[in-house]
Motif scaffolding. Sequence first.
Motif, short mmCIF file in Angstrom:
data_model
loop_
_atom_site.label_atom_id
_atom_site.label_comp_id
_atom_site.label_asym_id
_atom_site.label_seq_id
_atom_site.Cartn_x
_atom_site.Cartn_y
_atom_site.Cartn_z
N MET A 1 -1.61 5.15 5.19
CA MET A 1 -1.13 6.69 5.67
C MET A 1 0.29 7.38 5.31
SD MET A 1 -2.60 8.70 8.87
CE MET A 1 -1.73 8.49 9.85
N ARG A 2 0.05 8.48 4.76
CA ARG A 2 2.03 8.07 4.64
C ARG A 2 2.17 9.70 5.21
NH1 ARG A 2 1.86 11.29 -0.70
NH2 ARG A 2 0.30 11.77 0.05
N VAL A 3 3.28 9.74 6.37
CA VAL A 3 3.35 10.58 7.90
C VAL A 3 5.20 10.85 7.59
CG1 VAL A 3 3.63 11.88 9.72
CG2 VAL A 3 1.33 9.61 9.03
N GLY A 4 5.73 10.77 6.01
CA GLY A 4 6.67 11.49 6.01
C GLY A 4 7.84 9.94 6.52
N LYS A 5 8.39 9.60 7.39
CA LYS A 5 8.96 8.64 7.52
C LYS A 5 8.74 7.40 8.19
CE LYS A 5 14.03 7.47 9.65
NZ LYS A 5 14.62 6.94 8.39
N ASP A 6 7.56 7.41 8.77
CA ASP A 6 6.38 6.37 8.81
C ASP A 6 5.52 5.86 8.36
OD1 ASP A 6 7.42 6.06 11.88
OD2 ASP A 6 7.55 7.92 10.90
N LEU A 7 5.18 5.26 7.49
CA LEU A 7 3.78 3.96 6.86
C LEU A 7 2.38 4.61 7.82
CD1 LEU A 7 5.43 2.82 3.67
CD2 LEU A 7 4.38 5.50 4.37
N PHE A 8 1.70 4.44 7.91
CA PHE A 8 0.99 3.79 9.06
C PHE A 8 -0.38 2.91 8.00
CE2 PHE A 8 2.37 7.43 11.44
CZ PHE A 8 2.83 6.94 12.62
N ILE A 9 0.05 1.77 7.34
CA ILE A 9 -0.91 0.91 7.33
C ILE A 9 -2.24 0.30 7.94
CG2 ILE A 9 -0.98 -1.22 5.32
CD1 ILE A 9 1.97 -0.16 4.82
N GLN A 10 -3.01 0.32 6.98
CA GLN A 10 -4.56 -0.45 8.04
C GLN A 10 -4.60 -1.73 7.85
OE1 GLN A 10 -9.05 -0.07 9.02
NE2 GLN A 10 -9.34 0.31 6.90
N HIS A 11 -4.84 -2.84 8.48
CA HIS A 11 -4.84 -3.88 8.09
C HIS A 11 -6.25 -4.17 8.41
CE1 HIS A 11 -4.55 -8.71 9.83
NE2 HIS A 11 -4.88 -8.33 7.83
N GLY A 12 -7.22 -4.83 7.33
CA GLY A 12 -8.32 -4.83 6.90
C GLY A 12 -8.63 -5.71 5.88
N LEU A 13 -10.06 -5.31 5.15
CA LEU A 13 -10.83 -5.96 3.89
C LEU A 13 -10.14 -5.94 2.83
CD1 LEU A 13 -14.58 -5.92 4.87
CD2 LEU A 13 -12.93 -7.59 5.39
N THR A 14 -9.34 -5.52 2.97
CA THR A 14 -8.27 -4.79 1.23
C THR A 14 -7.04 -5.14 1.65
OG1 THR A 14 -8.79 -2.75 2.29
CG2 THR A 14 -10.19 -3.67 0.29
N SER B 1 6.36 13.82 -6.64
CA SER B 1 7.32 14.07 -5.06
C SER B 1 6.02 14.48 -3.98
CB SER B 1 8.29 14.92 -5.24
OG SER B 1 8.70 15.21 -3.29
N SER B 2 5.90 13.15 -3.46
CA SER B 2 5.03 14.08 -2.06
C SER B 2 5.27 13.03 -0.74
CB SER B 2 3.06 13.43 -2.59
OG SER B 2 2.55 13.70 -1.07
N TRP B 3 5.42 13.39 0.43
CA TRP B 3 5.56 11.95 1.18
C TRP B 3 4.74 12.14 2.83
CZ3 TRP B 3 9.76 9.33 1.11
CH2 TRP B 3 10.21 9.42 0.98
N ASN B 4 3.80 12.77 2.17
CA ASN B 4 2.70 13.33 3.53
C ASN B 4 1.06 13.50 2.49
OD1 ASN B 4 2.48 15.62 3.70
ND2 ASN B 4 4.57 15.56 4.45
N ASP B 5 -0.14 13.70 3.27
CA ASP B 5 -0.98 14.11 2.84
C ASP B 5 -1.24 16.00 3.05
OD1 ASP B 5 -2.74 12.52 1.36
OD2 ASP B 5 -2.64 11.08 3.00
#
Length: 366
Positions: free
Chosen positions: A200-213, A6-10
Motif C-alpha cells: 500500500m503506497r502512501v507517499g513517503k510510506d509503504l505499508f507492506i502486508q506480510h502474508g502468504l504471498t 508518476s504515481s505515489w499513492n492510491d
Amino acid sequence: MTKIVSSWNDFDPLKHVIVGRADFSVIPPEEPATSEKVPIDSEMRGMWGPRPTATVEAANEQLDNYVKILEGLGVKVDRPTPLQWNQAITTPDFRTESGMTQMPPRDILLTIGNEIMSSANSFRCRYFEYLAYWPLMNDYFDNDPEFKWTQAPRPRLTDKSYKHNYYDEQISLEERLERTAAKDFVTTEVEPMWDAADVMRVGKDLFIQHGLTTNRKAMEWFKRYYPDLRVHAVNFPGDPYPIHIDATFVPLRPGLIINNPHRRLPEEQRKIFEANDWEIVDAAQPAHDTPPPLCYSSVWLSMNCLVIDHKTVCVEASEVHQMEQMDKLGMNVIPVPFRDAYAFGGGLHCATADVYREGTCEDYFP
Ligand code: DAV
C-alpha cells in the motif's frame, strides 16, 4: 517526449491506468505456493486447466465496460497483450504445467513515482506474467525520458522457497488463524518474494502486508531499494488466507482508511495512523455471502475499490452496503458491474495498475 509515469499513492487524481484482460486465463495446477492458498472447501481444489470460454467472455465484457467508464471519467486506459498461458513454464529451477492470466495487473506492477517495477511473485505459474505488460513498458520507455523500467530480483522458486507439509487437509480454520497470528506462512525466507498488491503506497510510506504471498525478506529488500521511503511491515490477524492488502486496508483519501472488520490492523501498528490524525473506519459488510464460482478471493472484494480522486470512487455495482458507506463518507460513488471478472483474480482495484496520478511524494506521517 512527455511525462507518462508518476504515481505515489492510491487516491490522488487518476489520469492514466492499466486495466487487465481475461484472455487465455488458466486455473493453475497445484504448486507449493498455491495449494496452501486454495481454500479446502473451494470447488477449485484439485482442478486446473483453461477457464471456460463463456466465463472469459463474460469477464472481458465487464472489463471492457469498466474501461469505458474510466475513459468517461477522463482517465486514459491501456491494456496488456495477452499471452497463451496454457503451456508449461520451465526454468533451470522448476517446471509447472501452466501460467495463469494477465487479469490482475495490480499483483504484478508496482508504480512508485516515475518507476514501474515488476514484482517477485511466489507463485511459479505467475513467473512470466510480466511479459503481458512488456509492450506497454517499452512504449512508456520510448516516450517518457524519466520512466524507470525495472524488475525486482527474480526469485528462483526452488523447493527451498516453500515450507513443505505446511498444508494439511485436516487443518481447521482456527489453526489457520493461529498461523496467521503467529506469522507462520507457506513461504520461507531464502529469497525475497512479494506480490505488488501487498504494497500500500502512501507517499513517503509503504505499508507492506506480510502474508502468504510476501515474506519478511521482501521488506528488507524494499528498505534497501528505497532508502528515501519508510517501509512498514503490517499484518492482519483474522485473515485465514492473507494475500494482498487491497481487500483489507484501503485508503480513500489523505486521512481516511477503511479496514476489513475481520482483519483489523493490530493496535501496535495503528499508532502511526492515529498519531497523524488518520481515521481508520470498519468497512461495510459485503452484499454477498459467497464469492462467485471459480473465484479465489473472498467476499471482501466488496471493499476492493478504485479511488479516482479524493471525492470519487468506483465500487462494484452490487455492493449496496459498501456504496452506501462510501456515500456517507463523502465520496461520489461510480457503480461498476464486475462480479463476472472476480474469478480472474480480483476486484476493481486488483484489475488495474497505476500509470499516472497527479500529486507528488508527500509525507503524511512525519
Ligand atoms: O479477501 O480474498 C483478495 C485480494 C485479491 N487481489 C481476499 C483478498
